[in-house]
Design a protein around this motif. Structure first.
Motif, PDB file in Angstrom:
ATOM      1  N   ARG A 149       0.970  -1.069  -0.029  1.00  0.00           N
ATOM      2  CA  ARG A 149      -0.104   0.096   0.058  1.00  0.00           C
ATOM      3  C   ARG A 149       0.829   1.124   0.066  1.00  0.00           C
ATOM      4  N   LEU A 150       2.257   1.194   0.657  1.00  0.00           N
ATOM      5  CA  LEU A 150       2.712   2.150   0.566  1.00  0.00           C
ATOM      6  C   LEU A 150       3.305   2.603  -0.866  1.00  0.00           C
ATOM      7  N   GLU A 151       3.805   1.326  -1.513  1.00  0.00           N
ATOM      8  CA  GLU A 151       4.087   1.654  -2.722  1.00  0.00           C
ATOM      9  C   GLU A 151       3.253   2.199  -3.875  1.00  0.00           C
ATOM     10  N   LYS A 152       1.976   1.915  -3.499  1.00  0.00           N
ATOM     11  CA  LYS A 152       0.627   2.449  -4.310  1.00  0.00           C
ATOM     12  C   LYS A 152       0.557   3.772  -3.939  1.00  0.00           C
ATOM     13  N   LEU A 153       0.736   4.280  -2.833  1.00  0.00           N
ATOM     14  CA  LEU A 153       0.637   5.650  -2.440  1.00  0.00           C
ATOM     15  C   LEU A 153       1.736   6.607  -3.072  1.00  0.00           C
ATOM     16  N   ILE A 154       2.872   5.917  -3.002  1.00  0.00           N
ATOM     17  CA  ILE A 154       3.975   6.538  -3.609  1.00  0.00           C
ATOM     18  C   ILE A 154       3.638   6.905  -5.053  1.00  0.00           C
ATOM     19  N   GLU A 155       3.267   5.727  -5.819  1.00  0.00           N
ATOM     20  CA  GLU A 155       2.993   5.677  -7.270  1.00  0.00           C
ATOM     21  C   GLU A 155       1.696   6.735  -7.477  1.00  0.00           C
ATOM     22  N   GLU A 156       0.900   6.711  -6.761  1.00  0.00           N
ATOM     23  CA  GLU A 156      -0.160   7.796  -6.896  1.00  0.00           C
ATOM     24  C   GLU A 156       0.117   9.308  -7.082  1.00  0.00           C
ATOM     25  N   ASN A 157       1.206   9.524  -6.081  1.00  0.00           N
ATOM     26  CA  ASN A 157       2.093  10.567  -5.920  1.00  0.00           C
ATOM     27  C   ASN A 157       3.500  10.890  -6.749  1.00  0.00           C
ATOM     28  N   SER A 158       3.384  10.231  -7.848  1.00  0.00           N
ATOM     29  CA  SER A 158       4.735  10.278  -8.592  1.00  0.00           C
ATOM     30  C   SER A 158       4.934  11.685  -8.999  1.00  0.00           C
TER      31      SER A 158
ATOM     32  N   ILE B 250       8.232  21.606   4.895  1.00  0.00           N
ATOM     33  CA  ILE B 250       8.718  20.671   4.573  1.00  0.00           C
ATOM     34  C   ILE B 250       7.968  19.560   3.814  1.00  0.00           C
ATOM     35  N   PHE B 251       6.396  19.527   4.546  1.00  0.00           N
ATOM     36  CA  PHE B 251       5.462  18.889   4.149  1.00  0.00           C
ATOM     37  C   PHE B 251       4.589  19.667   3.415  1.00  0.00           C
ATOM     38  N   ASP B 252       3.766  19.261   2.437  1.00  0.00           N
ATOM     39  CA  ASP B 252       2.557  19.879   1.886  1.00  0.00           C
ATOM     40  C   ASP B 252       1.366  19.103   2.480  1.00  0.00           C
ATOM     41  N   GLU B 253       1.360  17.767   2.448  1.00  0.00           N
ATOM     42  CA  GLU B 253       0.332  17.004   2.901  1.00  0.00           C
ATOM     43  C   GLU B 253       1.199  16.033   3.786  1.00  0.00           C
ATOM     44  N   VAL B 254       0.440  15.183   4.708  1.00  0.00           N
ATOM     45  CA  VAL B 254       0.839  14.081   5.499  1.00  0.00           C
ATOM     46  C   VAL B 254      -0.185  13.062   5.392  1.00  0.00           C
ATOM     47  N   TYR B 255       0.223  11.899   5.279  1.00  0.00           N
ATOM     48  CA  TYR B 255      -0.789  10.699   5.335  1.00  0.00           C
ATOM     49  C   TYR B 255      -0.178   9.664   6.367  1.00  0.00           C
ATOM     50  N   VAL B 256      -1.069   8.790   6.788  1.00  0.00           N
ATOM     51  CA  VAL B 256      -0.607   7.789   7.525  1.00  0.00           C
ATOM     52  C   VAL B 256      -1.042   6.276   7.019  1.00  0.00           C
ATOM     53  N   ILE B 257      -0.429   5.532   7.082  1.00  0.00           N
ATOM     54  CA  ILE B 257      -0.691   3.859   6.709  1.00  0.00           C
ATOM     55  C   ILE B 257      -0.644   3.036   7.765  1.00  0.00           C
ATOM     56  N   TYR B 258      -1.763   2.508   8.295  1.00  0.00           N
ATOM     57  CA  TYR B 258      -1.725   1.539   9.306  1.00  0.00           C
ATOM     58  C   TYR B 258      -2.927   0.593   9.187  1.00  0.00           C
TER      59      TYR B 258
ATOM     60  N   ALA C  51     -10.552 -10.071  16.270  1.00  0.00           N
ATOM     61  CA  ALA C  51      -9.542 -11.029  16.405  1.00  0.00           C
ATOM     62  C   ALA C  51      -9.062 -11.494  15.301  1.00  0.00           C
ATOM     63  N   LEU C  52     -10.088 -11.572  14.314  1.00  0.00           N
ATOM     64  CA  LEU C  52      -9.898 -12.260  12.784  1.00  0.00           C
ATOM     65  C   LEU C  52      -9.663 -11.213  11.877  1.00  0.00           C
ATOM     66  N   ALA C  53      -9.860  -9.869  11.876  1.00  0.00           N
ATOM     67  CA  ALA C  53      -9.694  -8.977  10.869  1.00  0.00           C
ATOM     68  C   ALA C  53      -9.358  -7.539  11.307  1.00  0.00           C
ATOM     69  N   SER C  54      -8.580  -6.980  10.186  1.00  0.00           N
ATOM     70  CA  SER C  54      -8.185  -5.699  10.404  1.00  0.00           C
ATOM     71  C   SER C  54      -8.316  -4.889   9.182  1.00  0.00           C
ATOM     72  N   ASP C  55      -8.319  -3.535   9.202  1.00  0.00           N
ATOM     73  CA  ASP C  55      -8.582  -3.010   7.910  1.00  0.00           C
ATOM     74  C   ASP C  55      -7.347  -2.023   7.514  1.00  0.00           C
ATOM     75  N   LEU C  56      -6.648  -2.316   6.659  1.00  0.00           N
ATOM     76  CA  LEU C  56      -5.568  -1.659   6.061  1.00  0.00           C
ATOM     77  C   LEU C  56      -5.961   0.023   5.718  1.00  0.00           C
TER      78      LEU C  56
END
Length: 283
Positions: A99-108, A163-171, A177-182
């Motif tokens: 998902r990090l790679e995808k976000l970087i690609e989206e902001n190429s 230094i930043f114009d926008e800031v994102y967090v990926i978590y 117990a069985l699921a999380s949402d990226l």
């Protein structure tokens, strides 16, 4: 008996692996219960500060603030990416880094800086020569809030210093117990979500002073909550991965034991047949 000896050695090897995965499952289950409880306990506080921000936003609809309004042109992106320090958690880290790679690609074409939380994210960024602004590893429950405060303080300063114009967090947002949402969430500029109240407010000191004090605290809580969610999701993923590995080891042990007994029985039967055949020949 060479075949049965080989199977017996394989059984011992799988049994050793089973003991390790079972122990890790127990440890991860204990940690998961601890962090899932902390996540539940922190939720009311997070909801309260969000409600406060919504009510204030409703009362100052025309008020401008840099953390609310953003920049006219976005050239520099800051990304806070959260992984774990250790592996053996299934696809937990790999999905986050994809998902990090995808976000970087989206902001190429934009200048990307990364704040890595967790050794896996740090190593991944160093290996690919990404611009690693800062790193945080080996976080423990006692230091998570102060770490979140430090990170939020740094990203606000970087925003004000252009230094930043926008800031994102990926978590990984903890669900069960069985699921999380990226999750990918924009931290700065902060989304102006207005509450349903129609009340007007009189501010003392000025709305700008209140927002300048409240918004960094809001970011602090958002990052702290993200850290807790991500850690609970990590231990849940590792618990589930180790349970699957333990179950697979048990199935393998059963299959190998059955094969061992079958070959041993075949060998014994063959020996008895040879003995009987030899006795018949003597008679």
């Amino acid at each position: 008996m060479a075949g049965t000896r080989e199977i017996k050695n394989r059984i011992k090897s799988v049994q050793s692996t089973h003991q390790i995965t079972k122990a890790m499952e127990i440890v991860s289950t204990t940690k998961f219960k601890k962090f899932s409880t902390v996540v539940a306990q922190s939720k009311p506080y997070s909801e309260s500060i969000t409600n406060i921000l919504q009510n204030i936003a409703s009362g100052i609809k025309s008020e401008k603030h840099p953390l609310f309004d953003g920049r006219n042109e976005v050239k520099k992106i800051g990304i806070v990416v959260m992984t774990s320090d250790r592996g053996l958690a299934g696809s937990f880290n790999s999905n986050t880094l994809k998902r990090l790679e995808k976000l970087i690609e989206e902001n190429s074409g934009k200048d990307i800086s990364i704040i890595a939380i967790g050794r896996k994210a740090r190593d991944y960024c160093l290996k690919r020569n990404y611009n690693l602004k800062s790193e945080y590893t080996q976080l423990i429950p006692e230091t998570m809030f102060s770490s979140a405060k430090e990170i939020s303080k740094n990203i606000v300063k970087c925003y004000y210093d252009n230094i930043f114009d926008e800031v994102y967090v990926i978590y990984n947002k903890f669900v069960s117990a069985l699921a999380s949402d990226l999750t990918v969430k924009k931290l700065i500029p902060i989304e102006r979500v207005e509450g349903t109240t129609n009340k007007s407010y009189i501010f003392e000191p000025s709305p700008e002073d209140i927002l300048s004090s409240l918004l960094p605290k809001y970011l602090n809580i958002e990052l702290y909550k993200a850290l807790l969610d991500n850690t609970a999701s990590e231990h849940s993923a590792r618990k589930n991965a180790m349970k699957t590995a333990t179950d697979n080891a048990e199935e393998m042990i059963k299959g190998l034991t059955l094969e061992y007994n079958r070959r041993r029985q075949t060998s014994i039967t063959q020996e008895i047949t040879e003995i009987v055949g030899g006795a018949s020949a003597l008679n």
